[in-house]
Write an enzyme that holds these catalytic residues in place. Structure first.
Site, PDB file in Angstrom:
ATOM      1  N   GLY A 134       0.837  -1.192   0.000  1.00 37.15           N
ATOM      2  CA  GLY A 134       0.000   0.000   0.000  1.00 37.15           C
ATOM      3  C   GLY A 134       0.872   1.242   0.000  1.00 37.15           C
ATOM      4  CB  SER A 159       4.663  -3.201  -3.054  1.00 37.16           C
ATOM      5  OG  SER A 159       4.213  -2.094  -3.771  1.00 37.16           O
ATOM      6  CD1 TRP A 160       3.343  -0.014   2.970  1.00 36.82           C
ATOM      7  CD2 TRP A 160       4.699   1.711   2.533  1.00 36.82           C
ATOM      8  NE1 TRP A 160       3.564   0.647   4.160  1.00 36.82           N
ATOM      9  CE2 TRP A 160       4.389   1.708   3.923  1.00 36.82           C
ATOM     10  CE3 TRP A 160       5.541   2.703   2.030  1.00 36.82           C
ATOM     11  CZ2 TRP A 160       4.897   2.665   4.805  1.00 36.82           C
ATOM     12  CZ3 TRP A 160       6.043   3.653   2.906  1.00 36.82           C
ATOM     13  CH2 TRP A 160       5.723   3.630   4.274  1.00 36.82           C
ATOM     14  CG  ASP A 163       7.010  -4.217 -10.348  1.00 34.43           C
ATOM     15  OD1 ASP A 163       6.093  -3.394 -10.552  1.00 34.43           O
ATOM     16  OD2 ASP A 163       7.312  -4.634  -9.214  1.00 34.43           O
TER      17      ASP A 163
END
Length: 315
Positions: A43, A110-111, A266
């Site tokens: 996120g 990711s985050w 990605d």
């Protein structure tokens, strides 16, 4: 190719009050006597679906997952106050202490990779290893690529829907325009912006776009927390003291065994970030999945992550 482990229920769930305002939801699954590992979800604002448990050998790992401030089952929902990277770093430490864990492996994509780097660089003595995926370091070029211009050239059809809530006159600064709407007093304005923001990410997360993922990201409750919290962090540059802070502080964690898994294609977190991190941190193992995008559920990334969790379980 490795497959997910069979689904198992969490053996413990709990709430931990981390401030006067925020309470986080956490769970433990796997083996209570196993090697502890904490999963830091993406996120920010993504929460922890139960399928995440299946990336870890249930007899070897004591898996701790928690919903970060403002999302999932943590409360208050979609709250932006007292919600910064460094608040989350403190929450991770409070949870570790609450659970009586000395050291744990940290898993984040990711985050979650951003937060893993920030946490491990703040508390290296508490980290037995790092498993990172889809590297994101909140640098301006990364934000510009995905939210202003770059990914738009690869997914122009999805981009057209993403920019739709924003008037042409404001499209030169999409993050600010979205932040204005995601913090609006008007519920309809907030929801329109939240759904468009979230669906844009879902549309670009896989090598082959997945309609079911887009539909789940478009759910009003999920999208509200996801979009509001992400945009809040991004307009504040992740609350970092410098945009290259996480790469500059690699020396603090150089000794920690680390695997980085990165999809070649990605679009959300392009491979250049993983590459530049690896150049600064040669000790970390970089695994490039040649036929994958961003999502951890893509077959090649899923397989590489399970290989990594199995390897670290036996350290």
């Amino acid at each position: 190719m490795r497959q997910l482990y069979p689904s198992r229920e969490a053996y413990k769930q709990g709430k931990l009050q981390v401030s006067d305002l925020h309470t986080i939801h956490f769970e433990e699954s796997g083996n209570p006597a196993g090697k502890p590992i904490v999963l830091l979800h993406g996120g920010p604002g993504g929460g922890c679906p139960s399928v995440y448990r299946q990336y870890f050998h249930p007899d070897k790992w004591r898996l701790i997952m928690f919903d970060q401030r403002g999302c999932g089952k943590s409360t208050p929902h979609a709250e932006l106050r007292e919600n910064t990277t460094w608040d989350l770093v403190k929450d991770i430490e409070k949870l570790r202490s609450h659970l009586g864990i000395d050291k744990w492996v940290v898993f984040g994509g990711s985050w979650g990779s951003t937060l893993s780097l920030a946490y491990s660089q703040t508390h290296p003595e508490c980290c037995a290893g790092l498993i990172l995926r889809g590297i994101f370091m909140l640098r301006q070029k990364e934000l510009q690529w995905f939210y202003q211009e770059g990914a738009s050239n690869i997914f122009p059809d999805a981009w057209e829907k993403y920019i739709q809530p924003i008037p042409v006159a404001e499209r030169h600064d999409m993050l600010s325009a979205y932040y204005k709407r995601l913090t609006s007093e008007d519920l309809a304005v907030r929801l329109e912006a939240a759904r468009a923001w979230s669906i844009w990410e879902a549309s670009t997360s896989k090598l082959f776009p997945n309609v079911e993922l887009m539909q789940s990201f478009g759910d009003s409750e999920f999208a509200t927390a996801f979009a509001r919290i992400e945009c809040h962090y991004f307009v504040n540059q992740g609350f970092l003291s410098a945009e290259d802070q996480l790469i500059k502080n690699v020396a603090k964690i150089r000794h920690i065994p680390t695997v980085i898994v990165q999809g070649r294609y990605d679009v959300v977190c392009p491979m250049i970030s993983a590459w530049e991190l690896h150049q600064a941190w040669q000790e970390a193992e970089l695994i490039v999945v040649p036929d994958a995008g961003h999502s951890m559920s893509e077959p090649g990334i899923l397989s590489a992550l399970i290989e990594a969790t199995d390897k670290f379980a036996d350290f």
